[in-house]
Design a protein around this motif. Structure first.
Motif, PDB file in Angstrom:
ATOM      1  N   ALA A   8       0.846  -1.205   0.000  1.00  0.00           N
ATOM      2  CA  ALA A   8       0.000   0.000   0.000  1.00  0.00           C
ATOM      3  C   ALA A   8       0.880   1.253   0.000  1.00  0.00           C
ATOM      4  CB  ALA A   8      -0.910  -0.014   1.212  1.00  0.00           C
ATOM      5  N   LEU A   9       1.939   1.205   0.792  1.00  0.00           N
ATOM      6  CA  LEU A   9       2.840   2.362   0.871  1.00  0.00           C
ATOM      7  C   LEU A   9       3.586   2.560  -0.457  1.00  0.00           C
ATOM      8  CD1 LEU A   9       3.535   4.353   3.103  1.00  0.00           C
ATOM      9  CD2 LEU A   9       5.359   2.821   3.840  1.00  0.00           C
ATOM     10  N   ARG A  10       4.022   1.466  -1.045  1.00  0.00           N
ATOM     11  CA  ARG A  10       4.754   1.559  -2.321  1.00  0.00           C
ATOM     12  C   ARG A  10       3.848   2.084  -3.421  1.00  0.00           C
ATOM     13  NH1 ARG A  10       8.461  -3.482  -3.551  1.00  0.00           N
ATOM     14  NH2 ARG A  10       8.767  -2.138  -5.325  1.00  0.00           N
ATOM     15  N   SER A  11       2.602   1.661  -3.371  1.00  0.00           N
ATOM     16  CA  SER A  11       1.664   2.124  -4.380  1.00  0.00           C
ATOM     17  C   SER A  11       1.386   3.622  -4.194  1.00  0.00           C
ATOM     18  CB  SER A  11       0.387   1.283  -4.262  1.00  0.00           C
ATOM     19  OG  SER A  11      -0.706   1.978  -4.749  1.00  0.00           O
ATOM     20  N   ALA A  12       1.229   4.044  -2.930  1.00  0.00           N
ATOM     21  CA  ALA A  12       0.995   5.473  -2.667  1.00  0.00           C
ATOM     22  C   ALA A  12       2.221   6.285  -3.099  1.00  0.00           C
ATOM     23  CB  ALA A  12       0.711   5.684  -1.192  1.00  0.00           C
ATOM     24  N   ALA A  13       3.417   5.767  -2.828  1.00  0.00           N
ATOM     25  CA  ALA A  13       4.642   6.484  -3.209  1.00  0.00           C
ATOM     26  C   ALA A  13       4.712   6.633  -4.731  1.00  0.00           C
ATOM     27  CB  ALA A  13       5.869   5.748  -2.682  1.00  0.00           C
ATOM     28  N   ALA A  14       4.325   5.580  -5.444  1.00  0.00           N
ATOM     29  CA  ALA A  14       4.361   5.638  -6.921  1.00  0.00           C
ATOM     30  C   ALA A  14       3.373   6.693  -7.428  1.00  0.00           C
ATOM     31  CB  ALA A  14       4.033   4.264  -7.497  1.00  0.00           C
ATOM     32  N   GLN A  15       2.207   6.738  -6.813  1.00  0.00           N
ATOM     33  CA  GLN A  15       1.217   7.736  -7.236  1.00  0.00           C
ATOM     34  C   GLN A  15       1.715   9.160  -6.945  1.00  0.00           C
ATOM     35  OE1 GLN A  15      -2.683   7.375  -5.464  1.00  0.00           O
ATOM     36  NE2 GLN A  15      -3.375   9.273  -6.437  1.00  0.00           N
ATOM     37  N   LEU A  16       2.290   9.349  -5.756  1.00  0.00           N
ATOM     38  CA  LEU A  16       2.773  10.689  -5.401  1.00  0.00           C
ATOM     39  C   LEU A  16       3.946  11.107  -6.287  1.00  0.00           C
ATOM     40  CD1 LEU A  16       2.321  10.333  -1.562  1.00  0.00           C
ATOM     41  CD2 LEU A  16       1.208  12.042  -3.014  1.00  0.00           C
ATOM     42  N   ARG A  17       4.783  10.139  -6.653  1.00  0.00           N
ATOM     43  CA  ARG A  17       5.895  10.444  -7.568  1.00  0.00           C
ATOM     44  C   ARG A  17       5.346  10.907  -8.923  1.00  0.00           C
ATOM     45  NH1 ARG A  17       8.876   5.885  -7.186  1.00  0.00           N
ATOM     46  NH2 ARG A  17       7.572   4.910  -8.754  1.00  0.00           N
ATOM     47  N   PHE A  18       4.320  10.229  -9.388  1.00  0.00           N
ATOM     48  CA  PHE A  18       3.700  10.585 -10.662  1.00  0.00           C
ATOM     49  C   PHE A  18       3.124  12.012 -10.589  1.00  0.00           C
ATOM     50  CE2 PHE A  18       0.089  10.702 -13.583  1.00  0.00           C
ATOM     51  CZ  PHE A  18       0.662  10.224 -14.758  1.00  0.00           C
ATOM     52  N   GLU A  19       2.470  12.294  -9.478  1.00  0.00           N
ATOM     53  CA  GLU A  19       1.880  13.633  -9.318  1.00  0.00           C
ATOM     54  C   GLU A  19       2.973  14.704  -9.224  1.00  0.00           C
ATOM     55  OE1 GLU A  19      -2.113  11.922  -7.096  1.00  0.00           O
ATOM     56  OE2 GLU A  19      -0.890  13.405  -6.024  1.00  0.00           O
ATOM     57  N   PHE A  20       4.058  14.369  -8.530  1.00  0.00           N
ATOM     58  CA  PHE A  20       5.190  15.302  -8.420  1.00  0.00           C
ATOM     59  C   PHE A  20       5.719  15.657  -9.824  1.00  0.00           C
ATOM     60  CE2 PHE A  20       9.851  15.773  -8.242  1.00  0.00           C
ATOM     61  CZ  PHE A  20       9.978  16.830  -7.344  1.00  0.00           C
ATOM     62  N   LYS A  21       5.760  14.657 -10.695  1.00  0.00           N
ATOM     63  CA  LYS A  21       6.325  14.868 -12.032  1.00  0.00           C
ATOM     64  C   LYS A  21       5.363  15.564 -12.983  1.00  0.00           C
ATOM     65  CE  LYS A  21       8.705  11.250 -13.670  1.00  0.00           C
ATOM     66  NZ  LYS A  21       9.217   9.865 -13.848  1.00  0.00           N
ATOM     67  N   THR A  22       4.075  15.420 -12.729  1.00  0.00           N
ATOM     68  CA  THR A  22       3.123  15.854 -13.761  1.00  0.00           C
ATOM     69  C   THR A  22       2.260  17.053 -13.369  1.00  0.00           C
ATOM     70  OG1 THR A  22       1.576  14.191 -12.943  1.00  0.00           O
ATOM     71  CG2 THR A  22       2.934  13.566 -14.824  1.00  0.00           C
ATOM     72  N   ARG A  23       2.197  17.380 -12.087  1.00  0.00           N
ATOM     73  CA  ARG A  23       1.279  18.467 -11.700  1.00  0.00           C
ATOM     74  C   ARG A  23       1.978  19.820 -11.746  1.00  0.00           C
ATOM     75  NH1 ARG A  23      -2.547  16.344  -6.920  1.00  0.00           N
ATOM     76  NH2 ARG A  23      -3.089  18.527  -6.924  1.00  0.00           N
ATOM     77  N   ASP A  24       1.929  20.353 -12.924  1.00  0.00           N
ATOM     78  CA  ASP A  24       2.647  21.582 -13.236  1.00  0.00           C
ATOM     79  C   ASP A  24       1.827  22.793 -12.765  1.00  0.00           C
ATOM     80  OD1 ASP A  24       3.432  23.726 -14.763  1.00  0.00           O
ATOM     81  OD2 ASP A  24       3.317  22.697 -16.678  1.00  0.00           O
ATOM     82  N   GLU A  25       1.703  22.976 -11.438  1.00  0.00           N
ATOM     83  CA  GLU A  25       0.721  23.951 -10.938  1.00  0.00           C
ATOM     84  C   GLU A  25       1.301  25.320 -10.588  1.00  0.00           C
ATOM     85  OE1 GLU A  25      -2.106  20.512  -8.893  1.00  0.00           O
ATOM     86  OE2 GLU A  25      -0.814  21.727  -7.607  1.00  0.00           O
ATOM     87  N   ALA A  26       2.525  25.327 -10.063  1.00  0.00           N
ATOM     88  CA  ALA A  26       3.093  26.609  -9.616  1.00  0.00           C
ATOM     89  C   ALA A  26       4.610  26.459  -9.522  1.00  0.00           C
ATOM     90  CB  ALA A  26       2.533  26.978  -8.242  1.00  0.00           C
TER      91      ALA A  26
END
Ligand code: SR1
Ligand code: MG
Length: 386
Positions: free
Chosen positions: A204-222
């Motif tokens: 569960a933790l590894r899956s959450a980390a993978a999702q957060l990594r993806f968001e870190f790379k793709t959420r071009d917000e500010a």
């Protein structure tokens, strides 16, 4: 100046004098190297009546050595980001007084009457105003470089100057990947080897980390600071200065508040393990003041009647909580630790390490946080510990 026209060379205790001389009142008389920081060389150069700081990017990661090469682009990023964030949050960002592109070196005023907020926290010193200042800084720079406030054409132009950099890749690796794998870069005390291993097998933790990594790379917000821990803030009573903007990039708005809250929580966990009950209450107040000021300032800068605002802040809080969890965990088992915990002796050190990882897990794996108190309670929970 001869040095300015030369190709890149690493400054040393001698050559930095020549580089610094034009920015001092009188001739340089003394140089010290400031050994803080994982990436760059930092010198303090003094004359009889003045002093300045010179920071130079090395073509490798200082903590890892030449086996981990890096380009020197981070100096350019820091120079641009300090200018942009300084414009949006006047008085809260230490300005670059001079930038040398060939040497990847910057000159700053020497704020020798300030300390890092981390050192103040470790010493148990409350710094009135610091948390609110950092909250104001975050609101100004995060909203001010996002589509909420910045017109599209200007944002596009700004966006062009900040690429997803190799320091973003360092963060990806050190925050979101290495702690959940058997990475060579991980560092942890033998006493917590089992705890570190347990992170690698937690799906569960590894899956959450993978999702957060993806968001870190793709959420071009500010245009985020990108490394807003308590060592990236210099404090003195009445003055707060954000420094070290080399990790700046266009990323998730929640990243900076998440890192800041994680580092305050790590301070809290360390003091709790030492039974410094009064100072724990002071860290609690600082964290709440940071978040409250950030939210109020977003309201003021955007507009109090913005119908989306409450949901917008709610989703930043929920994201900040999960990102804070990643930061808390990696500061115990990853490459770069925090002095708040590493300076403790046993048994407090072990207790703080366990509680930091437990807090991090609770933030990442629990249901989305819906208010600040919930985030802070989870981050600073104390497990029964033997
Ligand atoms: C190897 S660089 C390690 C850490 O130092 C910086 O301050 C960032 O937090 C980075 O993750
Ligand atoms: Mg830094």
């Amino acid at each position: 100046m001869v040095l300015a026209t030369l190709p890149y060379r690493e400054l040393d205790l001698e050559t930095v004098r020549e580089f610094a001389a034009p920015f001092l009142v009188g001739d340089p008389v003394a140089v010290d190297e400031i050994d803080e920081g994982n990436l760059n060389r930092v010198f303090r150069v003094r004359s009889e009546s003045s002093s300045i700081i010179v920071k130079q990017a090395l073509p490798y990661l200082k903590v890892a050595g030449r086996s981990w090469p890096l380009t020197r682009h981070r100096a350019r990023t820091e120079n641009y980001a300090a200018a942009e964030h300084g414009r949006l949050a006047p008085g809260l960002v230490t300005p670059v007084l001079h930038y040398s592109e060939p040497l990847s070196a910057m000159v700053f005023a020497d704020l020798n009457d300030h300390v890092t907020w981390r050192d103040a926290l470790i010493a148990g010193h409350e710094v009135p105003g610091a948390a609110a200042d950092v909250g104001r800084y975050c609101a100004a720079v995060l909203l001010g470089t996002s589509d909420a406030l910045l017109p599209s054409a200007q944002r596009k132009e700004l966006r062009r100057r900040f690429q997803y950099s190799e320091l973003c890749v360092v963060t990806e690796d050190l925050v979101f990947t290495a702690p959940y794998t058997d990475s060579e870069s991980n560092r942890f005390d033998p006493e917590i080897a089992e705890l570190a291993r347990s992170l690698r097998s937690d799906r569960a933790l590894r899956s959450a980390a993978a999702q957060l990594r993806f968001e870190f790379k793709t959420r071009d917000e500010a245009l985020v600071h990108g490394d807003l821990h308590t060592g990236s803030v210099l404090v003195r009573e009445g003055d707060t200065q954000v420094i070290d903007l080399e990790f700046a990039f266009f990323g998730p708005i929640a990243f900076d508040p998440g890192l800041l809250l994680a580092n305050l929580a790590l301070s809290r966990v360390a003091h709790a393990a030492c039974r410094h009950i009064d100072f724990c209450a002071s860290v609690d107040r600082a964290a709440a003041e940071f978040w409250t000021t950030f939210a109020e300032e977003c309201r003021r800068l955007w507009r109090p009647t913005e119908p989306w605002l409450a949901r917008f802040l709610g989703s930043i809080l929920a994201d900040a909580a999960r990102l804070a969890g990643m930061e808390m965990i990696r500061r115990v088992v990853g490459l770069a630790h925090v002095k708040d915990i590493d300076s403790l002796s046993q048994p407090a050190r072990l207790e703080a390490q366990h509680n930091a990882v437990a807090g991090g897990r609770a933030l990442v794996l629990g249901p989305p946080c819906t208010d600040f108190d919930e985030l802070w309670t989870r981050a600073t929970q104390e497990e029964m510990f033997e």
